[in-house]
Design a protein around this motif. Sequence first.
Motif, PDB file in Angstrom:
ATOM      1  N   GLU A 184       0.880  -3.476  96.633  1.00 27.34           N
ATOM      2  CA  GLU A 184       2.222  -3.843  96.213  1.00 27.34           C
ATOM      3  C   GLU A 184       2.196  -5.253  95.654  1.00 27.34           C
ATOM      4  OE1 GLU A 184       5.049  -2.024  96.208  1.00 27.34           O
ATOM      5  OE2 GLU A 184       3.890  -0.298  96.882  1.00 27.34           O
ATOM      6  N   PHE A 185       2.718  -5.418  94.463  1.00 28.47           N
ATOM      7  CA  PHE A 185       2.819  -6.725  93.841  1.00 28.47           C
ATOM      8  C   PHE A 185       4.282  -7.055  93.631  1.00 28.47           C
ATOM      9  CE2 PHE A 185      -1.292  -5.085  92.461  1.00 28.47           C
ATOM     10  CZ  PHE A 185      -2.117  -6.144  92.779  1.00 28.47           C
ATOM     11  N   GLN A 186       4.626  -8.288  93.837  1.00 25.91           N
ATOM     12  CA  GLN A 186       5.979  -8.770  93.633  1.00 25.91           C
ATOM     13  C   GLN A 186       5.958  -9.847  92.551  1.00 25.91           C
ATOM     14  OE1 GLN A 186       8.400  -7.206  95.216  1.00 25.91           O
ATOM     15  NE2 GLN A 186       6.880  -6.027  96.354  1.00 25.91           N
ATOM     16  N   VAL A 187       7.120 -10.132  91.986  1.00 22.65           N
ATOM     17  CA  VAL A 187       7.232 -11.206  91.014  1.00 22.65           C
ATOM     18  C   VAL A 187       6.857 -12.509  91.709  1.00 22.65           C
ATOM     19  CG1 VAL A 187       8.856 -12.460  89.541  1.00 22.65           C
ATOM     20  CG2 VAL A 187       8.982  -9.983  89.695  1.00 22.65           C
ATOM     21  N   LYS A 221       7.662  -7.075  86.320  1.00 22.21           N
ATOM     22  CA  LYS A 221       7.032  -5.848  86.798  1.00 22.21           C
ATOM     23  C   LYS A 221       7.765  -4.669  86.169  1.00 22.21           C
ATOM     24  CE  LYS A 221       7.244  -4.090  91.237  1.00 22.21           C
ATOM     25  NZ  LYS A 221       7.139  -4.192  92.687  1.00 22.21           N
ATOM     26  N   PHE A 222       7.017  -3.701  85.612  1.00 18.51           N
ATOM     27  CA  PHE A 222       7.599  -2.521  84.994  1.00 18.51           C
ATOM     28  C   PHE A 222       7.371  -1.314  85.887  1.00 18.51           C
ATOM     29  CE2 PHE A 222       6.701  -5.395  81.506  1.00 18.51           C
ATOM     30  CZ  PHE A 222       7.901  -5.372  80.814  1.00 18.51           C
ATOM     31  N   SER A 223       8.186  -0.280  85.718  1.00 17.76           N
ATOM     32  CA  SER A 223       8.134   0.892  86.595  1.00 17.76           C
ATOM     33  C   SER A 223       6.847   1.691  86.439  1.00 17.76           C
ATOM     34  CB  SER A 223       9.340   1.794  86.345  1.00 17.76           C
ATOM     35  OG  SER A 223       9.329   2.261  85.014  1.00 17.76           O
ATOM     36  N   ALA A 278       2.849  -1.624  84.959  1.00 17.26           N
ATOM     37  CA  ALA A 278       2.372  -2.698  84.095  1.00 17.26           C
ATOM     38  C   ALA A 278       3.052  -4.008  84.482  1.00 17.26           C
ATOM     39  CB  ALA A 278       2.664  -2.377  82.635  1.00 17.26           C
ATOM     40  N   PHE A 279       2.380  -5.104  84.170  1.00 20.48           N
ATOM     41  CA  PHE A 279       2.888  -6.434  84.471  1.00 20.48           C
ATOM     42  C   PHE A 279       2.839  -7.293  83.227  1.00 20.48           C
ATOM     43  CE2 PHE A 279       0.602  -5.471  88.569  1.00 20.48           C
ATOM     44  CZ  PHE A 279       1.747  -5.171  89.284  1.00 20.48           C
ATOM     45  N   ILE A 280       3.737  -8.271  83.176  1.00 22.71           N
ATOM     46  CA  ILE A 280       3.587  -9.394  82.251  1.00 22.71           C
ATOM     47  C   ILE A 280       3.146 -10.561  83.117  1.00 22.71           C
ATOM     48  CG2 ILE A 280       4.770 -11.038  80.762  1.00 22.71           C
ATOM     49  CD1 ILE A 280       6.515  -8.803  79.766  1.00 22.71           C
ATOM     50  N   LEU A 281       2.030 -11.174  82.743  1.00 22.58           N
ATOM     51  CA  LEU A 281       1.459 -12.268  83.524  1.00 22.58           C
ATOM     52  C   LEU A 281       1.652 -13.591  82.805  1.00 22.58           C
ATOM     53  CD1 LEU A 281      -1.958 -10.672  84.562  1.00 22.58           C
ATOM     54  CD2 LEU A 281       0.178 -10.675  85.839  1.00 22.58           C
ATOM     55  N   ARG A 333       0.606  -6.656  77.968  1.00 20.01           N
ATOM     56  CA  ARG A 333       0.861  -6.209  79.335  1.00 20.01           C
ATOM     57  C   ARG A 333      -0.458  -5.822  79.994  1.00 20.01           C
ATOM     58  NH1 ARG A 333       6.039  -2.355  78.157  1.00 20.01           N
ATOM     59  NH2 ARG A 333       7.413  -4.037  77.495  1.00 20.01           N
ATOM     60  N   VAL A 334      -0.492  -5.950  81.295  1.00 17.85           N
ATOM     61  CA  VAL A 334      -1.695  -5.645  82.063  1.00 17.85           C
ATOM     62  C   VAL A 334      -1.351  -4.582  83.094  1.00 17.85           C
ATOM     63  CG1 VAL A 334      -3.437  -6.609  83.594  1.00 17.85           C
ATOM     64  CG2 VAL A 334      -2.518  -8.001  81.759  1.00 17.85           C
ATOM     65  N   ASN A 335      -2.181  -3.554  83.200  1.00 19.83           N
ATOM     66  CA  ASN A 335      -1.979  -2.488  84.171  1.00 19.83           C
ATOM     67  C   ASN A 335      -2.319  -2.989  85.576  1.00 19.83           C
ATOM     68  OD1 ASN A 335      -1.619  -0.063  85.425  1.00 19.83           O
ATOM     69  ND2 ASN A 335      -3.100   1.059  84.193  1.00 19.83           N
ATOM     70  N   PHE A 336      -1.668  -2.430  86.588  1.00 18.52           N
ATOM     71  CA  PHE A 336      -1.896  -2.903  87.948  1.00 18.52           C
ATOM     72  C   PHE A 336      -3.316  -2.624  88.434  1.00 18.52           C
ATOM     73  CE2 PHE A 336      -0.989   1.454  88.964  1.00 18.52           C
ATOM     74  CZ  PHE A 336      -1.620   1.693  90.168  1.00 18.52           C
ATOM     75  N   ASP A 337      -4.017  -1.670  87.821  1.00 17.12           N
ATOM     76  CA  ASP A 337      -5.408  -1.401  88.204  1.00 17.12           C
ATOM     77  C   ASP A 337      -6.350  -2.537  87.815  1.00 17.12           C
ATOM     78  OD1 ASP A 337      -4.748   1.028  89.266  1.00 17.12           O
ATOM     79  OD2 ASP A 337      -5.329   2.174  87.488  1.00 17.12           O
TER      80      ASP A 337
END
Length: 69
Positions: A4-7, A39-41, A44-47, A58-62
């Motif tokens: 689990e990642f949070q902003v 964080k997108f549903s 994916a993330f914007i870092l 965008r970067v995938n959570f994997d």
Amino acid sequence: HPREFQVEDSVLKKILLNKKDKLGKWTPNYEGSYAVKKKFSGGAFILTNMDGKELSYRVNFDAVKKFYA
């Protein structure tokens, strides 16, 4: 274990390009540290880097893991 990642979490981003490097197997696998800005549903993330500059893609959570400092 689901991750689990949070902003505002600190993360390291996996280096995905395999370039010829004279370090061989000692080449680092991750770079960073970055912070999760959005964080997108779909997972994916914007870092952003620590200076607040966003990555242009965008970067995938994997491709990220939590960074504990």
